[in-house]
Design a protein around this motif. Structure first.
Motif, PDB file in Angstrom:
ATOM      1  N   GLU A   2      28.728  14.723  -9.224  1.00 36.03           N
ATOM      2  CA  GLU A   2      29.695  14.302 -10.231  1.00 36.03           C
ATOM      3  C   GLU A   2      31.126  14.422  -9.697  1.00 36.03           C
ATOM      4  OE1 GLU A   2      29.372  17.056 -13.595  1.00 36.03           O
ATOM      5  OE2 GLU A   2      28.863  18.585 -12.155  1.00 36.03           O
ATOM      6  N   SER A   3      32.067  13.850 -10.418  1.00 34.79           N
ATOM      7  CA  SER A   3      33.460  13.908  -9.976  1.00 34.79           C
ATOM      8  C   SER A   3      33.949  15.355  -9.983  1.00 34.79           C
ATOM      9  CB  SER A   3      34.347  13.060 -10.889  1.00 34.79           C
ATOM     10  OG  SER A   3      34.572  13.723 -12.121  1.00 34.79           O
ATOM     11  N   MET A   4      34.926  15.631  -9.149  1.00 34.64           N
ATOM     12  CA  MET A   4      35.495  16.975  -9.076  1.00 34.64           C
ATOM     13  C   MET A   4      36.056  17.394 -10.438  1.00 34.64           C
ATOM     14  SD  MET A   4      35.251  18.456  -6.088  1.00 34.64           S
ATOM     15  CE  MET A   4      35.076  18.089  -4.363  1.00 34.64           C
ATOM     16  N   GLU A   5      36.690  16.459 -11.122  1.00 37.51           N
ATOM     17  CA  GLU A   5      37.285  16.778 -12.419  1.00 37.51           C
ATOM     18  C   GLU A   5      36.223  17.257 -13.403  1.00 37.51           C
ATOM     19  OE1 GLU A   5      39.289  14.213 -15.906  1.00 37.51           O
ATOM     20  OE2 GLU A   5      40.328  14.088 -13.972  1.00 37.51           O
ATOM     21  N   VAL A   6      35.123  16.524 -13.504  1.00 43.60           N
ATOM     22  CA  VAL A   6      34.050  16.893 -14.424  1.00 43.60           C
ATOM     23  C   VAL A   6      33.405  18.212 -13.985  1.00 43.60           C
ATOM     24  CG1 VAL A   6      31.768  16.197 -15.291  1.00 43.60           C
ATOM     25  CG2 VAL A   6      33.614  14.517 -15.152  1.00 43.60           C
ATOM     26  N   PHE A   8      34.714  20.674 -12.234  1.00 44.13           N
ATOM     27  CA  PHE A   8      35.597  21.819 -12.441  1.00 44.13           C
ATOM     28  C   PHE A   8      35.816  22.106 -13.924  1.00 44.13           C
ATOM     29  CE2 PHE A   8      35.873  21.657  -7.990  1.00 44.13           C
ATOM     30  CZ  PHE A   8      36.312  22.896  -7.572  1.00 44.13           C
ATOM     31  N   GLN A   9      35.670  21.113 -14.777  1.00 49.66           N
ATOM     32  CA  GLN A   9      35.687  21.378 -16.219  1.00 49.66           C
ATOM     33  C   GLN A   9      34.463  22.202 -16.608  1.00 49.66           C
ATOM     34  OE1 GLN A   9      35.949  17.498 -18.035  1.00 49.66           O
ATOM     35  NE2 GLN A   9      38.167  17.381 -17.748  1.00 49.66           N
ATOM     36  N   ARG A  10      33.298  21.818 -16.063  1.00 49.67           N
ATOM     37  CA  ARG A  10      32.070  22.579 -16.349  1.00 49.67           C
ATOM     38  C   ARG A  10      32.167  24.001 -15.809  1.00 49.67           C
ATOM     39  NH1 ARG A  10      26.847  21.656 -14.808  1.00 49.67           N
ATOM     40  NH2 ARG A  10      27.441  20.758 -12.818  1.00 49.67           N
ATOM     41  N   THR A  76      32.475  28.321  -7.407  1.00 45.39           N
ATOM     42  CA  THR A  76      31.999  26.932  -7.488  1.00 45.39           C
ATOM     43  C   THR A  76      30.480  26.810  -7.559  1.00 45.39           C
ATOM     44  OG1 THR A  76      32.001  26.717  -5.071  1.00 45.39           O
ATOM     45  CG2 THR A  76      34.021  26.058  -6.255  1.00 45.39           C
ATOM     46  N   TYR A 110      38.282  22.064  -2.325  1.00 46.89           N
ATOM     47  CA  TYR A 110      39.036  21.671  -3.514  1.00 46.89           C
ATOM     48  C   TYR A 110      39.420  22.903  -4.332  1.00 46.89           C
ATOM     49  CZ  TYR A 110      40.325  18.897  -7.613  1.00 46.89           C
ATOM     50  OH  TYR A 110      41.001  18.321  -8.650  1.00 46.89           O
ATOM     51  N   TRP A 111      38.472  23.832  -4.517  1.00 44.44           N
ATOM     52  CA  TRP A 111      38.761  25.060  -5.261  1.00 44.44           C
ATOM     53  C   TRP A 111      39.831  25.876  -4.540  1.00 44.44           C
ATOM     54  CZ3 TRP A 111      38.570  30.338  -4.545  1.00 44.44           C
ATOM     55  CH2 TRP A 111      38.693  31.123  -5.694  1.00 44.44           C
ATOM     56  N   LEU A 114      43.209  24.303  -5.061  1.00 46.25           N
ATOM     57  CA  LEU A 114      43.735  24.588  -6.399  1.00 46.25           C
ATOM     58  C   LEU A 114      44.267  26.017  -6.482  1.00 46.25           C
ATOM     59  CD1 LEU A 114      41.070  22.893  -8.702  1.00 46.25           C
ATOM     60  CD2 LEU A 114      43.376  22.063  -8.159  1.00 46.25           C
TER      61      LEU A 114
END
Length: 127
Positions: A2-6, A8-10, A76, A110-111, A114
């Motif tokens: 899934e996308s990074m945005e989705v 990281f929301q989860r 993650t 990515y984490w 951020l």
């Protein structure tokens, strides 16, 4: 994946996953070594500790501290094959492909990115 945005929301909705943050020592390590070296460390850890089909100490192979990548792996859910199965649908018992390993390193990077662009909590309190 899934996308990074989705993703990281989860991950952000997990009380356990969202408690992990880089400390001052880990941030300094990332700055000193640079993203290329830290990503190479992540790739090495993934290749040795997660990629094999059978991992005798699965669930215990990733320390909770000692390296920024270890902290990122717990944050993650890339710390063991059980977490990879639960969070990413990557089944245990078969070797990780090169693409899967690359994608996992991308999530870790990515984490870390951020974390590095955020002002650390302990510095906010002292200033």
């Amino acid at each position: 994946m899934e996308s990074m945005e989705v993703l990281f929301q989860r991950l952000g909705r997990s009380q356990f996953r969202s408690r992990f943050h880089l400390g001052v020592k880990e941030r300094e390590y990332c700055l000193k070594k640079g993203p290329e070296v830290v990503c190479q460390h992540a790739a090495d850890f993934i290749a040795k500790r997660l990629a094999p089909a059978s991992i005798p100490n699965d669930g215990k192979q990733t320390p909770l501290r000692g390296h920024p990548v270890f902290i990122a792996q717990h944050a993650t859910a890339t710390c063991c094959r059980g977490c990879l199965a639960r969070w990413y649908g990557i089944p245990a018992g078969i070797p990780l492909t090169e693409k899967q390993q690359h994608d996992i390193v991308g999530v870790i990077y990515y984490w870390l990115h951020l974390q590095m662009i955020q002002e650390p909590d302990n510095l906010k309190k002292t200033q």
